[in-house]
Write a protein that holds these residues in place. Structure first.
Motif, PDB file in Angstrom:
ATOM      1  N   ASN A   1       0.810  -1.216   0.000  1.00  0.00           N
ATOM      2  CA  ASN A   1       0.000   0.000   0.000  1.00  0.00           C
ATOM      3  C   ASN A   1       0.842   1.264   0.000  1.00  0.00           C
ATOM      4  OD1 ASN A   1       0.444  -1.196   2.710  1.00  0.00           O
ATOM      5  ND2 ASN A   1      -0.503   0.666   3.474  1.00  0.00           N
TER       6      ASN A   1
ATOM      7  N   TYR B   1       1.759   2.632  -3.342  1.00  0.00           N
ATOM      8  CA  TYR B   1       0.646   3.364  -3.944  1.00  0.00           C
ATOM      9  C   TYR B   1       0.497   4.749  -3.325  1.00  0.00           C
ATOM     10  CZ  TYR B   1      -0.851  -0.713  -6.575  1.00  0.00           C
ATOM     11  OH  TYR B   1      -0.901  -1.746  -7.473  1.00  0.00           O
ATOM     12  N   TYR B   2       0.727   4.855  -2.013  1.00  0.00           N
ATOM     13  CA  TYR B   2       0.637   6.169  -1.369  1.00  0.00           C
ATOM     14  C   TYR B   2       1.634   7.139  -1.987  1.00  0.00           C
ATOM     15  CZ  TYR B   2      -1.885   3.747   2.407  1.00  0.00           C
ATOM     16  OH  TYR B   2      -2.776   3.006   3.132  1.00  0.00           O
TER      17      TYR B   2
ATOM     18  N   GLY C   1       2.892   7.115  -5.032  1.00  0.00           N
ATOM     19  CA  GLY C   1       2.490   7.491  -6.367  1.00  0.00           C
ATOM     20  C   GLY C   1       3.590   7.515  -7.404  1.00  0.00           C
TER      21      GLY C   1
ATOM     22  N   LYS D   1      -0.782  -7.077  -7.196  1.00  0.00           N
ATOM     23  CA  LYS D   1      -0.864  -5.681  -6.814  1.00  0.00           C
ATOM     24  C   LYS D   1      -1.420  -5.624  -5.396  1.00  0.00           C
ATOM     25  CE  LYS D   1      -1.896  -3.828 -11.440  1.00  0.00           C
ATOM     26  NZ  LYS D   1      -2.918  -3.107 -12.240  1.00  0.00           N
TER      27      LYS D   1
ATOM     28  N   ALA E   1      -5.031  -1.179  -4.689  1.00  0.00           N
ATOM     29  CA  ALA E   1      -5.312  -0.990  -6.114  1.00  0.00           C
ATOM     30  C   ALA E   1      -6.766  -1.261  -6.451  1.00  0.00           C
ATOM     31  CB  ALA E   1      -4.405  -1.893  -6.951  1.00  0.00           C
TER      32      ALA E   1
ATOM     33  N   ALA F   1      -9.327   0.061  -5.312  1.00  0.00           N
ATOM     34  CA  ALA F   1     -10.084   1.314  -5.357  1.00  0.00           C
ATOM     35  C   ALA F   1      -9.655   2.199  -6.521  1.00  0.00           C
ATOM     36  CB  ALA F   1      -9.914   2.067  -4.038  1.00  0.00           C
ATOM     37  N   MET F   2      -8.729   1.727  -7.347  1.00  0.00           N
ATOM     38  CA  MET F   2      -8.203   2.521  -8.450  1.00  0.00           C
ATOM     39  C   MET F   2      -8.771   2.050  -9.782  1.00  0.00           C
ATOM     40  SD  MET F   2      -4.290   2.899  -7.115  1.00  0.00           S
ATOM     41  CE  MET F   2      -3.979   3.578  -5.480  1.00  0.00           C
ATOM     42  N   GLN F   3      -8.517   2.837 -10.811  1.00  0.00           N
ATOM     43  CA  GLN F   3      -9.146   2.608 -12.106  1.00  0.00           C
ATOM     44  C   GLN F   3      -8.842   1.229 -12.679  1.00  0.00           C
ATOM     45  OE1 GLN F   3      -8.244   5.604 -14.994  1.00  0.00           O
ATOM     46  NE2 GLN F   3      -9.601   4.757 -16.548  1.00  0.00           N
ATOM     47  N   ASN F   4      -7.587   0.827 -12.662  1.00  0.00           N
ATOM     48  CA  ASN F   4      -7.212  -0.449 -13.259  1.00  0.00           C
ATOM     49  C   ASN F   4      -7.403  -1.635 -12.319  1.00  0.00           C
ATOM     50  OD1 ASN F   4      -6.465   0.792 -15.685  1.00  0.00           O
ATOM     51  ND2 ASN F   4      -4.423   1.261 -14.890  1.00  0.00           N
TER      52      ASN F   4
END
Length: 377
Positions: A224, A227-228, A230, A264, A268, A270-273
Protein backbone atom coordinates in the motif's frame (compact mmCIF):
# COMPACT_ATOMS: atom_id res chain seq x y z
CA UNK A 1 -9.32 12.09 4.33
CA UNK A 2 -12.23 14.54 3.97
CA UNK A 3 -12.43 17.89 5.74
CA UNK A 4 -14.72 16.63 8.53
CA UNK A 5 -12.39 13.70 9.31
CA UNK A 6 -9.36 15.98 9.20
CA UNK A 7 -10.91 18.53 11.56
CA UNK A 8 -12.07 15.77 13.92
CA UNK A 9 -8.58 14.30 14.00
CA UNK A 10 -6.99 17.70 14.66
CA UNK A 11 -9.47 18.40 17.47
CA UNK A 12 -8.77 15.08 19.21
CA UNK A 13 -5.04 15.55 18.66
CA UNK A 14 -5.20 19.03 20.22
CA UNK A 15 -7.22 17.89 23.25
CA UNK A 16 -4.88 14.97 23.96
CA UNK A 17 -1.82 17.17 23.67
CA UNK A 18 -3.26 19.83 25.97
CA UNK A 19 -3.85 17.11 28.56
CA UNK A 20 -0.42 15.50 28.10
CA UNK A 21 1.48 18.79 28.09
CA UNK A 22 -0.33 20.02 31.21
CA UNK A 23 0.52 16.81 33.08
CA UNK A 24 4.11 17.07 31.91
CA UNK A 25 4.37 20.69 32.99
CA UNK A 26 3.35 19.78 36.54
CA UNK A 27 6.23 17.32 36.77
CA UNK A 28 8.93 19.31 35.00
CA UNK A 29 8.09 22.54 36.84
CA UNK A 30 8.75 20.66 40.10
CA UNK A 31 12.33 19.76 39.10
CA UNK A 32 13.51 22.37 36.59
CA UNK A 33 15.11 25.63 37.71
CA UNK A 34 12.98 28.76 37.44
CA UNK A 35 12.91 30.18 33.94
CA UNK A 36 13.53 26.81 32.26
CA UNK A 37 9.91 25.92 31.62
CA UNK A 38 10.00 27.78 28.32
CA UNK A 39 12.46 25.11 27.12
CA UNK A 40 9.96 22.40 28.09
CA UNK A 41 7.17 24.00 26.06
CA UNK A 42 9.41 24.43 23.02
CA UNK A 43 10.60 20.81 23.15
CA UNK A 44 7.07 19.52 23.65
CA UNK A 45 5.72 21.59 20.76
CA UNK A 46 8.44 20.32 18.40
CA UNK A 47 7.84 16.69 19.40
CA UNK A 48 4.08 17.05 19.07
CA UNK A 49 3.83 18.77 15.68
CA UNK A 50 7.01 17.78 13.82
CA UNK A 51 5.56 14.79 11.97
CA UNK A 52 2.35 16.56 10.94
CA UNK A 53 4.33 19.65 9.94
CA UNK A 54 6.63 17.52 7.78
CA UNK A 55 3.65 16.01 5.96
CA UNK A 56 1.85 19.33 5.46
CA UNK A 57 4.93 21.32 4.44
CA UNK A 58 6.58 18.62 2.36
CA UNK A 59 6.53 20.56 -0.90
CA UNK A 60 7.40 23.91 0.71
CA UNK A 61 10.44 22.72 2.68
CA UNK A 62 13.88 21.92 1.32
CA UNK A 63 14.51 18.20 1.31
CA UNK A 64 16.88 18.34 4.30
CA UNK A 65 14.33 20.31 6.35
CA UNK A 66 11.55 17.88 5.53
CA UNK A 67 13.76 14.88 6.35
CA UNK A 68 14.85 16.38 9.69
CA UNK A 69 11.29 17.21 10.74
CA UNK A 70 10.12 13.74 9.79
CA UNK A 71 12.91 12.07 11.78
CA UNK A 72 12.18 14.14 14.88
CA UNK A 73 8.45 13.67 14.45
CA UNK A 74 8.77 9.90 14.03
CA UNK A 75 10.33 9.50 17.46
CA UNK A 76 7.83 12.07 18.70
CA UNK A 77 4.97 9.80 17.67
CA UNK A 78 6.38 7.04 19.87
CA UNK A 79 6.80 9.46 22.79
CA UNK A 80 3.21 10.67 22.48
CA UNK A 81 1.82 7.15 22.01
CA UNK A 82 3.39 5.77 25.17
CA UNK A 83 2.81 8.98 27.09
CA UNK A 84 -0.90 8.36 26.59
CA UNK A 85 -0.45 5.09 28.48
CA UNK A 86 2.11 6.21 31.05
CA UNK A 87 0.66 9.57 32.13
CA UNK A 88 -2.50 7.95 33.57
CA UNK A 89 -0.24 5.41 35.30
CA UNK A 90 1.79 8.28 36.73
CA UNK A 91 -1.39 9.97 37.93
CA UNK A 92 -2.44 6.76 39.69
CA UNK A 93 0.98 6.45 41.34
CA UNK A 94 0.75 10.08 42.50
CA UNK A 95 -2.74 9.50 43.91
CA UNK A 96 -1.67 6.33 45.72
CA UNK A 97 1.35 8.07 47.27
CA UNK A 98 -0.79 10.96 48.45
CA UNK A 99 -3.30 8.55 50.00
CA UNK A 100 -0.39 6.86 51.73
CA UNK A 101 0.47 10.17 53.37
CA UNK A 102 3.34 11.39 51.16
CA UNK A 103 3.56 15.16 50.65
CA UNK A 104 2.73 16.48 47.18
CA UNK A 105 6.23 17.97 46.69
CA UNK A 106 7.67 14.48 47.12
CA UNK A 107 4.96 12.40 45.47
CA UNK A 108 4.94 14.43 42.23
CA UNK A 109 8.65 13.88 41.36
CA UNK A 110 8.42 10.19 42.32
CA UNK A 111 5.44 9.65 40.01
CA UNK A 112 6.97 11.78 37.25
CA UNK A 113 10.36 10.07 37.29
CA UNK A 114 8.69 6.66 37.35
CA UNK A 115 6.65 7.44 34.24
CA UNK A 116 9.59 9.16 32.51
CA UNK A 117 11.92 6.28 33.30
CA UNK A 118 9.42 3.76 31.94
CA UNK A 119 9.08 5.84 28.77
CA UNK A 120 12.84 5.97 28.29
CA UNK A 121 13.17 2.20 28.78
CA UNK A 122 10.38 1.55 26.27
CA UNK A 123 12.05 3.77 23.66
CA UNK A 124 15.46 2.14 24.19
CA UNK A 125 14.05 -1.39 24.06
CA UNK A 126 11.85 -0.49 21.10
CA UNK A 127 14.80 0.96 19.18
CA UNK A 128 16.84 -2.17 19.85
CA UNK A 129 14.00 -4.36 18.56
CA UNK A 130 13.67 -2.21 15.44
CA UNK A 131 17.33 -1.93 14.48
CA UNK A 132 18.50 -5.45 15.41
CA UNK A 133 16.69 -7.83 13.03
CA UNK A 134 16.39 -11.49 13.87
CA UNK A 135 15.97 -14.52 11.62
CA UNK A 136 12.86 -16.68 12.02
CA UNK A 137 12.95 -20.10 10.43
CA UNK A 138 9.99 -22.00 9.02
CA UNK A 139 10.20 -25.55 7.67
CA UNK A 140 7.35 -26.51 5.35
CA UNK A 141 6.49 -29.29 2.93
CA UNK A 142 4.72 -28.86 -0.39
CA UNK A 143 3.25 -32.03 -1.84
CA UNK A 144 4.34 -31.31 -5.40
CA UNK A 145 7.46 -31.93 -7.42
CA UNK A 146 9.91 -29.06 -7.37
CA UNK A 147 11.27 -30.01 -10.76
CA UNK A 148 15.02 -29.61 -10.59
CA UNK A 149 14.81 -28.90 -6.85
CA UNK A 150 14.07 -31.31 -4.01
CA UNK A 151 14.17 -28.39 -1.59
CA UNK A 152 14.37 -24.62 -1.64
CA UNK A 153 15.73 -22.05 0.77
CA UNK A 154 13.73 -18.83 0.55
CA UNK A 155 14.61 -15.59 2.32
CA UNK A 156 11.69 -13.24 2.87
CA UNK A 157 11.78 -9.61 3.97
CA UNK A 158 8.58 -7.58 3.96
CA UNK A 159 7.86 -3.96 4.87
CA UNK A 160 11.32 -2.44 4.53
CA UNK A 161 9.77 1.06 4.44
CA UNK A 162 12.86 2.62 2.93
CA UNK A 163 12.73 6.39 3.25
CA UNK A 164 13.85 9.14 5.59
CA UNK A 165 13.80 6.93 8.70
CA UNK A 166 14.82 3.48 7.47
CA UNK A 167 17.76 3.95 5.12
CA UNK A 168 20.97 2.49 3.80
CA UNK A 169 22.35 1.46 7.20
CA UNK A 170 19.40 -0.81 7.92
CA UNK A 171 19.33 -1.99 4.32
CA UNK A 172 22.93 -3.14 4.70
CA UNK A 173 21.79 -5.33 7.59
CA UNK A 174 19.43 -7.05 5.16
CA UNK A 175 22.26 -7.60 2.70
CA UNK A 176 24.37 -9.13 5.47
CA UNK A 177 21.52 -11.47 6.41
CA UNK A 178 21.31 -12.59 2.79
CA UNK A 179 25.05 -13.22 2.74
CA UNK A 180 24.76 -15.31 5.91
CA UNK A 181 21.70 -17.31 4.84
CA UNK A 182 22.76 -17.87 1.21
CA UNK A 183 19.15 -18.37 0.02
CA UNK A 184 18.20 -19.85 -3.34
CA UNK A 185 15.51 -17.22 -3.73
CA UNK A 186 14.70 -13.82 -2.16
CA UNK A 187 11.10 -12.58 -1.94
CA UNK A 188 9.80 -9.24 -0.66
CA UNK A 189 6.00 -8.99 -0.34
CA UNK A 190 5.46 -5.24 -0.49
CA UNK A 191 6.16 -1.89 1.18
CA UNK A 192 9.79 -1.77 0.13
CA UNK A 193 9.29 2.01 0.05
CA UNK A 194 7.88 4.05 2.91
CA UNK A 195 5.98 6.23 0.45
CA UNK A 196 7.90 8.54 -1.89
CA UNK A 197 10.66 7.17 -4.12
CA UNK A 198 12.63 10.42 -3.55
CA UNK A 199 14.71 9.29 -0.52
CA UNK A 200 15.40 5.99 -2.29
CA UNK A 201 16.81 7.93 -5.23
CA UNK A 202 18.53 10.78 -3.34
CA UNK A 203 20.26 8.50 -0.86
CA UNK A 204 21.27 6.05 -3.62
CA UNK A 205 19.74 3.13 -1.77
CA UNK A 206 19.73 1.13 -5.00
CA UNK A 207 23.52 0.90 -4.68
CA UNK A 208 23.02 -1.19 -1.54
CA UNK A 209 19.93 -3.06 -2.68
CA UNK A 210 21.68 -4.30 -5.84
CA UNK A 211 23.86 -6.38 -3.50
CA UNK A 212 20.85 -8.57 -2.67
CA UNK A 213 21.56 -11.63 -4.74
CA UNK A 214 20.17 -15.16 -4.98
CA UNK A 215 20.76 -17.79 -7.68
CA UNK A 216 17.06 -18.00 -8.58
CA UNK A 217 16.40 -14.28 -8.40
CA UNK A 218 14.90 -11.54 -6.27
CA UNK A 219 11.17 -10.85 -6.67
CA UNK A 220 9.04 -8.13 -5.13
CA UNK A 221 5.33 -7.31 -5.00
CA UNK A 222 3.72 -3.94 -4.31
CA UNK A 223 2.40 -2.77 -0.95
CA UNK A 224 0.00 0.00 0.00
CA UNK A 225 2.85 2.44 0.68
CA UNK A 226 4.12 2.23 -2.88
CA UNK A 227 0.65 3.36 -3.94
CA UNK A 228 0.64 6.17 -1.37
CA UNK A 229 3.87 7.52 -2.84
CA UNK A 230 2.49 7.49 -6.37
CA UNK A 231 5.80 6.79 -8.11
CA UNK A 232 5.28 3.15 -8.99
CA UNK A 233 6.56 3.34 -12.58
CA UNK A 234 9.79 5.06 -11.52
CA UNK A 235 10.21 2.63 -8.63
CA UNK A 236 9.79 -0.36 -10.91
CA UNK A 237 12.31 1.02 -13.39
CA UNK A 238 14.87 1.60 -10.64
CA UNK A 239 14.37 -1.92 -9.32
CA UNK A 240 14.64 -3.44 -12.80
CA UNK A 241 17.92 -1.58 -13.31
CA UNK A 242 19.46 -3.44 -10.35
CA UNK A 243 18.10 -6.84 -11.35
CA UNK A 244 15.06 -7.01 -9.07
CA UNK A 245 11.72 -7.84 -10.67
CA UNK A 246 8.55 -6.21 -9.36
CA UNK A 247 5.56 -8.45 -9.99
CA UNK A 248 2.32 -6.52 -10.49
CA UNK A 249 -0.39 -9.11 -11.04
CA UNK A 250 2.14 -11.27 -12.86
CA UNK A 251 3.55 -14.75 -12.54
CA UNK A 252 7.03 -16.01 -13.37
CA UNK A 253 8.07 -19.61 -13.97
CA UNK A 254 11.44 -20.01 -12.23
CA UNK A 255 13.91 -22.56 -13.62
CA UNK A 256 10.98 -24.44 -15.17
CA UNK A 257 10.35 -25.76 -11.64
CA UNK A 258 7.97 -23.50 -9.70
CA UNK A 259 6.03 -20.27 -10.01
CA UNK A 260 6.39 -16.97 -8.18
CA UNK A 261 3.22 -14.88 -8.40
CA UNK A 262 3.01 -11.27 -7.24
CA UNK A 263 -0.24 -9.38 -6.72
CA UNK A 264 -0.86 -5.68 -6.81
CA UNK A 265 -1.68 -4.42 -3.35
CA UNK A 266 -5.28 -4.43 -2.11
CA UNK A 267 -5.16 -0.61 -2.32
CA UNK A 268 -5.31 -0.99 -6.11
CA UNK A 269 -8.89 -2.27 -5.86
CA UNK A 270 -10.08 1.31 -5.36
CA UNK A 271 -8.20 2.52 -8.45
CA UNK A 272 -9.15 2.61 -12.11
CA UNK A 273 -7.21 -0.45 -13.26
CA UNK A 274 -7.88 -2.41 -10.05
CA UNK A 275 -6.14 -5.72 -9.56
CA UNK A 276 -6.80 -9.22 -10.82
CA UNK A 277 -8.73 -11.66 -8.65
CA UNK A 278 -6.29 -14.25 -7.38
CA UNK A 279 -8.11 -17.02 -9.24
CA UNK A 280 -7.63 -15.14 -12.52
CA UNK A 281 -3.98 -14.42 -11.74
CA UNK A 282 -3.20 -18.10 -11.17
CA UNK A 283 -5.50 -19.43 -13.89
CA UNK A 284 -3.63 -21.28 -16.61
CA UNK A 285 -0.60 -22.15 -14.51
CA UNK A 286 0.50 -25.77 -14.42
CA UNK A 287 -1.19 -27.07 -11.23
CA UNK A 288 1.49 -29.75 -10.88
CA UNK A 289 4.11 -27.08 -10.20
CA UNK A 290 4.46 -25.31 -6.81
CA UNK A 291 3.08 -21.75 -6.63
CA UNK A 292 4.57 -19.16 -4.27
CA UNK A 293 2.25 -16.16 -3.91
CA UNK A 294 3.22 -12.67 -2.75
CA UNK A 295 0.24 -10.65 -1.48
CA UNK A 296 1.14 -7.75 0.79
CA UNK A 297 -2.00 -7.53 2.92
CA UNK A 298 -3.01 -10.81 4.63
CA UNK A 299 -6.56 -11.15 3.42
CA UNK A 300 -8.65 -13.76 1.55
CA UNK A 301 -6.58 -16.84 2.39
CA UNK A 302 -9.50 -19.04 1.39
CA UNK A 303 -9.58 -17.65 -2.15
CA UNK A 304 -5.83 -18.00 -2.57
CA UNK A 305 -5.94 -21.62 -1.41
CA UNK A 306 -8.84 -22.40 -3.75
CA UNK A 307 -6.93 -20.78 -6.63
CA UNK A 308 -4.06 -23.22 -6.12
CA UNK A 309 -1.39 -21.29 -4.21
CA UNK A 310 0.89 -23.51 -2.13
CA UNK A 311 2.59 -20.81 -0.08
CA UNK A 312 1.21 -17.31 0.53
CA UNK A 313 3.57 -14.67 1.91
CA UNK A 314 2.32 -11.40 3.39
CA UNK A 315 3.36 -8.56 5.68
CA UNK A 316 1.60 -5.22 6.27
CA UNK A 317 0.56 -5.69 9.90
CA UNK A 318 3.97 -5.16 11.57
CA UNK A 319 2.30 -7.22 14.30
CA UNK A 320 1.04 -3.89 15.57
CA UNK A 321 4.67 -2.64 15.79
CA UNK A 322 4.14 -1.02 19.19
CA UNK A 323 2.28 -2.96 21.88
CA UNK A 324 -0.58 -3.04 22.76
CA UNK A 325 -1.44 -2.48 19.07
CA UNK A 326 -0.99 -6.21 18.46
CA UNK A 327 -4.29 -6.74 20.30
CA UNK A 328 -5.91 -4.77 17.46
CA UNK A 329 -4.14 -6.46 14.53
CA UNK A 330 -4.90 -9.86 16.05
CA UNK A 331 -8.61 -9.08 15.72
CA UNK A 332 -8.44 -7.37 12.34
CA UNK A 333 -6.74 -10.21 10.49
CA UNK A 334 -7.28 -13.94 10.34
CA UNK A 335 -3.51 -14.17 10.84
CA UNK A 336 -1.60 -11.01 11.74
CA UNK A 337 1.78 -12.69 12.27
CA UNK A 338 3.37 -16.11 12.09
CA UNK A 339 2.21 -19.33 10.43
CA UNK A 340 -1.05 -21.08 9.68
CA UNK A 341 -2.36 -23.73 7.30
CA UNK A 342 -5.33 -22.93 5.10
CA UNK A 343 -6.33 -26.25 3.57
CA UNK A 344 -3.26 -27.37 1.59
CA UNK A 345 -1.79 -23.86 1.47
CA UNK A 346 0.86 -22.58 3.89
CA UNK A 347 0.43 -18.96 5.03
CA UNK A 348 3.25 -16.94 6.61
CA UNK A 349 2.80 -13.32 7.68
CA UNK A 350 5.93 -11.38 8.62
CA UNK A 351 6.13 -8.57 11.16
CA UNK A 352 8.43 -6.83 8.69
CA UNK A 353 12.04 -5.77 8.40
CA UNK A 354 11.59 -2.01 8.70
CA UNK A 355 9.17 0.26 10.55
CA UNK A 356 6.50 2.80 9.72
CA UNK A 357 6.68 6.09 11.62
CA UNK A 358 8.66 5.57 14.84
CA UNK A 359 11.68 3.27 14.47
CA UNK A 360 10.42 1.57 17.62
CA UNK A 361 9.08 -1.95 18.13
CA UNK A 362 7.52 -3.18 21.37
CA UNK A 363 5.97 -6.64 21.29
CA UNK A 364 7.36 -7.25 17.80
CA UNK A 365 10.78 -7.57 16.18
CA UNK A 366 12.35 -6.57 12.94
CA UNK A 367 12.71 -9.90 11.20
CA UNK A 368 13.92 -11.83 8.18
CA UNK A 369 12.25 -15.13 7.33
CA UNK A 370 14.32 -18.19 6.49
CA UNK A 371 11.86 -20.60 4.87
CA UNK A 372 13.05 -24.11 4.09
CA UNK A 373 10.72 -25.70 1.55
CA UNK A 374 10.81 -29.43 0.90
CA UNK A 375 8.99 -30.76 -2.16
CA UNK A 376 7.45 -34.17 -1.55
CA UNK A 377 5.53 -34.77 -4.79
Amino acid sequence: MNIVSALSFLFVFLVLNVWLSWNGSLFWSSILPEGMMSAYWIVYAVIAIAYIAAMLLRRALPYWGYALLKQIGSYGLAVLFYALLLVPAGDLIYGALRLAGMESDTALPVAGWTASGALLLLLLKGSWNAWRPIVRRYDIEIGKSGGAYESLRVMVASDLHLGNIVGKRHLRRLVRKAEELKPDLILMPGDVLDDSVEPFARERMADVMRELRAPLGVFVSLGNHEYYGGHISEYMERMKAIGIEVLTDRTVLVADSFYVAGRKDKAAEAMQNGRLPVAELLDGLDPAKPILLLDHQPYAFEKAAEAGADLMLSGHTHRGQMAPNHWITRRLFELDWGYMRKHAMHVIVSSGFGTWGPPVRIGSRSEVLDIRVTFTG
